[in-house]
Design a protein around this motif. Structure first.
Motif, PDB file in Angstrom:
ATOM      1  N   PHE A  19       1.201  -1.176  -0.042  1.00  0.00           N
ATOM      2  CA  PHE A  19      -0.218   0.246  -0.422  1.00  0.00           C
ATOM      3  C   PHE A  19       1.157   1.549   0.142  1.00  0.00           C
ATOM      4  CE2 PHE A  19      -2.816   3.483   2.088  1.00  0.00           C
ATOM      5  CZ  PHE A  19      -4.263   2.839   0.972  1.00  0.00           C
ATOM      6  N   VAL A  20       1.463   1.887  -1.577  1.00  0.00           N
ATOM      7  CA  VAL A  20       2.932   2.536  -1.339  1.00  0.00           C
ATOM      8  C   VAL A  20       1.802   3.279  -2.145  1.00  0.00           C
ATOM      9  CG1 VAL A  20       5.327   2.992  -1.585  1.00  0.00           C
ATOM     10  CG2 VAL A  20       4.983   0.710  -0.067  1.00  0.00           C
ATOM     11  N   TYR A  21       1.359   4.833  -2.229  1.00  0.00           N
ATOM     12  CA  TYR A  21       1.024   5.708  -3.557  1.00  0.00           C
ATOM     13  C   TYR A  21       1.096   7.322  -3.105  1.00  0.00           C
ATOM     14  CZ  TYR A  21      -3.009   7.278  -0.447  1.00  0.00           C
ATOM     15  OH  TYR A  21      -3.724   7.361   0.948  1.00  0.00           O
ATOM     16  N   ILE A  45       5.195  -9.575   0.656  1.00  0.00           N
ATOM     17  CA  ILE A  45       4.583  -8.903   0.508  1.00  0.00           C
ATOM     18  C   ILE A  45       3.503  -8.861   0.697  1.00  0.00           C
ATOM     19  CG2 ILE A  45       3.775  -7.195  -1.497  1.00  0.00           C
ATOM     20  CD1 ILE A  45       7.388  -7.415  -0.648  1.00  0.00           C
ATOM     21  N   GLN A  46       2.431  -7.871   1.676  1.00  0.00           N
ATOM     22  CA  GLN A  46       0.888  -7.707   2.066  1.00  0.00           C
ATOM     23  C   GLN A  46       0.180  -6.692   1.159  1.00  0.00           C
ATOM     24  OE1 GLN A  46       1.005  -7.989   6.118  1.00  0.00           O
ATOM     25  NE2 GLN A  46      -1.345  -6.504   6.510  1.00  0.00           N
ATOM     26  N   ILE A  47      -0.544  -7.178  -0.078  1.00  0.00           N
ATOM     27  CA  ILE A  47      -0.879  -6.505  -0.445  1.00  0.00           C
ATOM     28  C   ILE A  47      -2.932  -6.194  -0.518  1.00  0.00           C
ATOM     29  CG2 ILE A  47      -1.852  -7.018  -2.948  1.00  0.00           C
ATOM     30  CD1 ILE A  47       1.007  -8.698  -4.209  1.00  0.00           C
ATOM     31  N   LYS A  48      -3.370  -5.843  -0.571  1.00  0.00           N
ATOM     32  CA  LYS A  48      -4.798  -5.151  -0.376  1.00  0.00           C
ATOM     33  C   LYS A  48      -5.164  -5.846  -1.042  1.00  0.00           C
ATOM     34  CE  LYS A  48      -4.794  -0.740   2.506  1.00  0.00           C
ATOM     35  NZ  LYS A  48      -5.723   0.485   3.382  1.00  0.00           N
ATOM     36  N   ASN A  49      -6.787  -6.266  -0.897  1.00  0.00           N
ATOM     37  CA  ASN A  49      -7.152  -7.228  -2.134  1.00  0.00           C
ATOM     38  C   ASN A  49      -7.416  -6.494  -3.329  1.00  0.00           C
ATOM     39  OD1 ASN A  49      -9.137  -6.075   0.196  1.00  0.00           O
ATOM     40  ND2 ASN A  49     -10.902  -5.514  -2.073  1.00  0.00           N
ATOM     41  N   GLY A  50      -8.048  -5.401  -3.122  1.00  0.00           N
ATOM     42  CA  GLY A  50      -7.853  -4.250  -4.426  1.00  0.00           C
ATOM     43  C   GLY A  50      -6.708  -3.072  -4.317  1.00  0.00           C
ATOM     44  N   PRO A  51      -7.172  -2.550  -5.665  1.00  0.00           N
ATOM     45  CA  PRO A  51      -5.846  -0.949  -5.639  1.00  0.00           C
ATOM     46  C   PRO A  51      -5.857   0.142  -5.334  1.00  0.00           C
ATOM     47  CG  PRO A  51      -7.343  -2.059  -7.893  1.00  0.00           C
ATOM     48  CD  PRO A  51      -7.860  -2.613  -7.184  1.00  0.00           C
ATOM     49  N   ILE A  52      -7.030  -0.165  -4.834  1.00  0.00           N
ATOM     50  CA  ILE A  52      -7.462   1.274  -4.162  1.00  0.00           C
ATOM     51  C   ILE A  52      -6.971   0.822  -2.591  1.00  0.00           C
ATOM     52  CG2 ILE A  52      -8.848   3.420  -3.848  1.00  0.00           C
ATOM     53  CD1 ILE A  52      -7.872   3.381  -6.564  1.00  0.00           C
ATOM     54  N   ASP A  53      -8.243   0.978  -1.922  1.00  0.00           N
ATOM     55  CA  ASP A  53      -8.304   0.632  -0.846  1.00  0.00           C
ATOM     56  C   ASP A  53      -9.507   0.418   0.429  1.00  0.00           C
ATOM     57  OD1 ASP A  53      -7.439   0.969   1.823  1.00  0.00           O
ATOM     58  OD2 ASP A  53      -8.031   3.203   1.953  1.00  0.00           O
ATOM     59  N   PHE A  54     -10.051  -0.956  -0.024  1.00  0.00           N
ATOM     60  CA  PHE A  54     -10.960  -1.618   0.709  1.00  0.00           C
ATOM     61  C   PHE A  54     -12.384  -1.303   0.463  1.00  0.00           C
ATOM     62  CE2 PHE A  54      -7.543  -1.844   4.047  1.00  0.00           C
ATOM     63  CZ  PHE A  54      -7.050  -3.640   3.452  1.00  0.00           C
ATOM     64  N   SER A  85      -5.958  -6.998  -6.398  1.00  0.00           N
ATOM     65  CA  SER A  85      -5.313  -6.048  -7.220  1.00  0.00           C
ATOM     66  C   SER A  85      -4.477  -6.638  -8.365  1.00  0.00           C
ATOM     67  CB  SER A  85      -4.742  -5.798  -6.297  1.00  0.00           C
ATOM     68  OG  SER A  85      -3.342  -5.682  -6.336  1.00  0.00           O
ATOM     69  N   PRO A  86      -3.892  -6.309  -9.312  1.00  0.00           N
ATOM     70  CA  PRO A  86      -3.020  -7.625 -10.322  1.00  0.00           C
ATOM     71  C   PRO A  86      -1.416  -7.261  -9.599  1.00  0.00           C
ATOM     72  CG  PRO A  86      -3.562  -4.659 -10.778  1.00  0.00           C
ATOM     73  CD  PRO A  86      -4.171  -5.209  -9.717  1.00  0.00           C
ATOM     74  N   LEU A  87      -1.693  -7.057  -8.921  1.00  0.00           N
ATOM     75  CA  LEU A  87       0.341  -6.485  -8.482  1.00  0.00           C
ATOM     76  C   LEU A  87      -0.047  -9.020  -7.546  1.00  0.00           C
ATOM     77  CD1 LEU A  87       2.937  -5.899  -7.386  1.00  0.00           C
ATOM     78  CD2 LEU A  87       1.741  -5.630  -5.632  1.00  0.00           C
ATOM     79  N   PHE A  88      -1.094  -9.290  -7.791  1.00  0.00           N
ATOM     80  CA  PHE A  88      -1.481 -10.282  -6.631  1.00  0.00           C
ATOM     81  C   PHE A  88      -0.524 -12.070  -8.244  1.00  0.00           C
ATOM     82  CE2 PHE A  88      -4.778  -9.838  -4.466  1.00  0.00           C
ATOM     83  CZ  PHE A  88      -4.482  -9.229  -3.563  1.00  0.00           C
ATOM     84  N   ALA A  89      -1.102 -11.388  -9.443  1.00  0.00           N
ATOM     85  CA  ALA A  89       0.066 -12.332 -10.587  1.00  0.00           C
ATOM     86  C   ALA A  89       1.530 -11.316 -10.655  1.00  0.00           C
ATOM     87  CB  ALA A  89      -1.017 -12.047 -11.718  1.00  0.00           C
ATOM     88  N   GLY A  90       1.413 -10.286 -10.049  1.00  0.00           N
ATOM     89  CA  GLY A  90       2.861  -9.481 -10.784  1.00  0.00           C
ATOM     90  C   GLY A  90       4.244 -10.064  -9.827  1.00  0.00           C
ATOM     91  N   VAL A  91       4.230 -10.720  -8.668  1.00  0.00           N
ATOM     92  CA  VAL A  91       5.127 -10.866  -8.305  1.00  0.00           C
ATOM     93  C   VAL A  91       5.803 -12.577  -7.646  1.00  0.00           C
ATOM     94  CG1 VAL A  91       5.782  -8.835  -6.763  1.00  0.00           C
ATOM     95  CG2 VAL A  91       4.308 -10.239  -6.447  1.00  0.00           C
ATOM     96  N   PRO A  92       6.076 -13.157  -8.820  1.00  0.00           N
ATOM     97  CA  PRO A  92       5.620 -14.433  -8.605  1.00  0.00           C
ATOM     98  C   PRO A  92       7.155 -14.836  -8.494  1.00  0.00           C
ATOM     99  CG  PRO A  92       5.840 -13.943 -11.038  1.00  0.00           C
ATOM    100  CD  PRO A  92       5.666 -12.949 -10.401  1.00  0.00           C
ATOM    101  N   HIS A  93       7.778 -14.450  -7.795  1.00  0.00           N
ATOM    102  CA  HIS A  93       9.281 -15.220  -7.581  1.00  0.00           C
ATOM    103  C   HIS A  93       9.220 -14.343  -6.628  1.00  0.00           C
ATOM    104  CE1 HIS A  93       9.468 -15.061 -11.618  1.00  0.00           C
ATOM    105  NE2 HIS A  93      10.005 -16.206 -11.505  1.00  0.00           N
ATOM    106  N   THR A  94       8.304 -14.114  -4.939  1.00  0.00           N
ATOM    107  CA  THR A  94       8.258 -12.724  -4.401  1.00  0.00           C
ATOM    108  C   THR A  94       6.848 -14.053  -3.263  1.00  0.00           C
ATOM    109  OG1 THR A  94       9.063 -10.998  -5.375  1.00  0.00           O
ATOM    110  CG2 THR A  94       8.359 -10.992  -3.242  1.00  0.00           C
ATOM    111  N   ASN A  95       6.719 -13.108  -1.994  1.00  0.00           N
ATOM    112  CA  ASN A  95       6.209 -14.384  -1.351  1.00  0.00           C
ATOM    113  C   ASN A  95       5.584 -13.407  -0.663  1.00  0.00           C
ATOM    114  OD1 ASN A  95       7.787 -17.014  -0.401  1.00  0.00           O
ATOM    115  ND2 ASN A  95       9.305 -15.343   1.256  1.00  0.00           N
TER     116      ASN A  95
END
Ligand code: GCV
Length: 749
Positions: free
Chosen positions: A378-380, A414-423, A430-440
């Protein structure tokens, strides 16, 4: 005498509540009058009332602390099926967690079945509690199942005519989970004869986060002050912290961060750590690991160094020493959650460093002790240029973290909120779920209802969470649902899991509303097994919380299951985001507050149309962050689902949805429908009079009456606003306000 009705004071949002409050006050008055009657009535009258209430055999009011662990006495005929259960209990080790398991089993059986289990080491007629290794020693002939860590095995068995009931796991914690699972089955009157149940949690990490401040307040907490802190220090009495850990353990939660992610650096002061240790001690018997949120600027903020640059060796040494100090006092410490470079929090950008640099310096300090870092995505930038049609807050997490994939140490998640904005009430995954395949990675869900009614309105979030968890990212055109990504079940990443922002407080019922507790329960159950259906989860919760009367179960389940759509209908349909007071309380309707500022929660409604254009062709390009199959679905108006249309596209009000309605008519209709559905909650609850205990009946009814009024406020505010903006009347003639605003805008353009 016990209070007849719980009175929480007037609901917040005074502006619109004058009537609701006075009616609540009136209810209170009536109830207190009745309470007075009881006090003054002759004894025979009280006895008569008592007997008649008793004869209805209603489940008793929920206790402040027990929530779904009420263990109400079963009626004689339901209890009969459990006659064959053993009469003794033997624990094969004396660890604190196994002792809790034993105590819980004795307590649960006693309260539900009216029987006292005796401690005994006789193989016959006994519940055996222990790890698989201990079980093997105890009964060498027993065929043991393969269980992954923290999974449990419930087995009713006989060897050579000797009956026993095994509750086993590879860890003590798993045994405790097994005991809770068995007690839940009994509370729900499930049959347990010949049981042979092995369950393993879906994900290794199942944590809750609390956003508690050291002064005792809780950011976005709606259930009273902190159970951990008051007046800048840890509370003297931590009984409630232990009670909370018990609740968490009962749903398989194994970690809890106790302080706000907007972290106060003082939490790491030398004199604070012994205080934190006391909370860890309260958690330990329940197998819940304590963790902390930390301010990345701590090495400097605490006055020890003149820098917090993660690549400075002095900073690395500082973190190492601090972490060693913590583990000396809290050997089972879980690790840190980090919010950095976000909403004013310091971060690695100060020194031109990356989130990976920041996460790794802390991770390396924790690694020798087995500790973890949950680094929030959640960095923006909250000073975006709202006039720039290419600017998009939704893109930030992926833009920042995707290029760093593979650069994080293996004890970072990496702790990712369910959606790309804010609950918001609805967002795409969030597209990031598919964007870090080599990271927990892990998913962050919000149990506390910041944008979804703040526990003053019913909104059961499990159906929403399930939509995200089940969403298929189609990585490499293969099935890759979010749940598998976050649990580390694809790409062979060692860690992963769930973090739920809970924010329970000192209020009765923890979250400030008895029905909102279904969200805490549901979070735990989904973290344990995201394949459970929302229907199964709510039925489990209702039966344990309100008893097994079919009318009660059916009604409450139906109310809970429809509540998210109801709330969405009157607060933010078609993926606009919650049209709430973004720069204020996140509760009242205030659709213009999200525009013309840098926070980036824009819906871009003007007099021609509404929605954020996030397409690759003409918009911000956010859609391009998804794997190709998902891009294709969202990019095209033909395949973009109606319920997310305005998240991805800017369309004219007259645009016709797949449903055949225009956007504007849908917005009008959904608000009227939502308000009617909210009114329906009052009627539904009233059917339960005499079927749930009077105390809870009286407690909940005014909440629904209040919600019904709030839904009207929402309906009228949004419909009036959008009518003024669009100038397009409701086909059903319900919005009567004369609109000059849209005409003015048209003339001006
Ligand atoms: C703890 C939202 C909330 C903030 C919260 C933030 C976060 O912006 O409104 O209160 O801060 O999310 O998740 O860090």
């Amino acid at each position: 005498m016990k209070k007849f009705v719980r009175w929480n004071g007037p609901p917040r949002g005074q502006k619109y509540n004058a009537r609701a409050s006075s009616e609540l006050a009136c209810d209170k008055h009536v109830s207190m009058k009745w309470a007075g009657c009881f006090r003054q009535a002759p004894i025979w009258f009280s006895i008569a009332i008592f007997c008649s209430v008793g004869s209805l055999a209603l489940p008793a009011a929920e206790s402040d602390t027990d929530a779904w662990l009420r263990y109400s006495a079963l009626d004689a005929s339901s209890a009969k099926q459990y006659d064959q259960l053993p009469t003794r209990v033997e624990v094969l080790d004396d660890s604190p967690v196994l002792k809790s398991a034993q105590h819980e089993l004795i307590e649960g059986i006693s309260r539900m079945l009216g029987r006292t289990l005796r401690a005994g080491s006789d193989r016959r007629d006994v519940f055996l509690l222990g790890t698989l290794a201990e079980m093997h020693q105890r009964i060498p002939g027993l065929k043991l199942p393969e269980l992954r860590a923290e999974g449990y095995w419930l087995k009713a068995d006989q060897i050579s005519g000797e009956k026993f009931f095994v509750i086993a796991s590879s860890t003590d914690r798993g045994v405790l989970y097994g005991v809770f699972a068995l007690l839940s089955k009994i509370a729900r009157r499930e049959t347990v004869t010949n049981l042979d149940d092995a369950e393993t949690p879906y994900a290794p990490l199942r944590w809750v986060n609390q956003w508690d401040n050291l002064d005792g307040s809780i950011e976005r907490g709606y259930g009273g002050p902190s159970i951990f802190f008051a007046d800048g220090k840890v509370r003297d009495d931590l009984k409630r912290a232990g009670d909370y850990a018990r609740l968490l353990a009962s749903i398989g939660i194994n970690g809890c961060t106790i302080n706000n992610v907007n972290a106060d650096p003082r939490i790491l002061r030398d004199d604070f750590i012994p205080q934190i240790k006391r909370i860890a001690d309260a958690f330990r018997p329940w197998g819940v690991q304590l963790a902390l949120s930390v301010d990345l600027g701590s090495p400097k903020a605490l006055g020890d160094l003149d820098t917090f640059d993660p690549l400075d060796p002095k900073v690395a040494e500082w973190w190492k020493k601090k972490v060693d100090e913590i583990y000396q006092q809290i050997p089972n410490f879980g690790g840190f959650v980090v919010k950095a470079d976000s909403e004013g929090q310091p971060g690695p950008s100060t020194y031109g460093r990356t989130p990976a640099d920041a996460a790794n310096v802390i991770a390396r300090a924790l690694k020798p002790h087995g500790g973890l870092v949950f680094y929030r995505a959640f960095v923006y930038n909250h000073h975006l240029d709202w006039q720039d049609l290419k600017a998009d807050r939704a893109k930030a997490a992926y833009d920042i973290f995707h290029p760093l994939d593979g650069k994080f140490d293996d004890n970072v998640i990496i702790q990712i909120k369910n959606g790309p904005i804010d609950f918001q009430v609805r967002e795409p995954a969030s597209p990031l779920f598919a964007g870090v395949p080599h990271t927990n990675e892990g998913i962050e869900l919000q149990i506390t209802q910041e944008y979804t009614g703040q526990q003053r309105q019913l909104c059961f979030l499990v159906p929403m969470w399930k939509e995200v968890l089940d969403f298929d990212m189609r990585i490499g055109n293969e099935a890759t649902p979010v749940k598998e990504l976050v649990a580390g079940r694809v790409f062979h990443r060692p860690l992963g899991g769930f973090a739920g922002v809970a924010n329970v407080g000192m209020d009765a019922n923890w979250l400030g509303s008895p029905l909102a507790m279904a969200n805490l329960y549901g979070f735990g159950r989904l973290a344990w097994n995201p394949n459970l259906s929302a229907e199964t989860i709510i039925e489990e919760w209702t039966r344990q919380t309100f008893g097994n009367d079919p009318l009660v179960v059916h009604t409450i389940d139906a109310m809970q299951l429809s509540s998210w759509h109801t709330y969405e209908n009157y607060t933010g349909p078609l993926g606009t985001g919650t049209l709430t007071f973004i720069t204020g309380n996140h509760y009242d309707p205030a659709p213009e507050s999200s525009e013309r500022n840098g926070w980036g929660q824009w819906h871009r409604a003007d007099h021609n149309g509404i929605g954020m254009d996030r397409t690759m062709a003409t918009g911000t390009g956010f859609i391009g962050q998804y794997p190709p199959a998902v891009q294709k679905m969202y990019e095209s108006l033909d395949t973009c689902p109606d319920n997310l249309l305005l998240f991805f596209h800017h369309v004219p009000y007259t645009y016709v949805l797949h449903s055949g309605k225009t956007v504007i008519q849908y917005i009008y209709d959904s608000h009227y429908e939502g308000a009617e559905q909210a009114a329906g909650l009052v009627a539904q609850w009233k059917t339960l009079r005499g079927h749930v205990d009077q105390q809870r009946y009286n407690d909940v009814l005014p909440r629904f009456e209040y919600q019904a009024k709030e839904a009207i406020v929402w309906r009228d505010t949004i419909c009036d606003w959008i009518y003024r903006l669009s100038g397009i009347p409701d086909q059903k003639g319900r919005i009567r306000q004369a609109s000059t605003f849209a005409a003015d805008l048209r003339r001006a353009s």
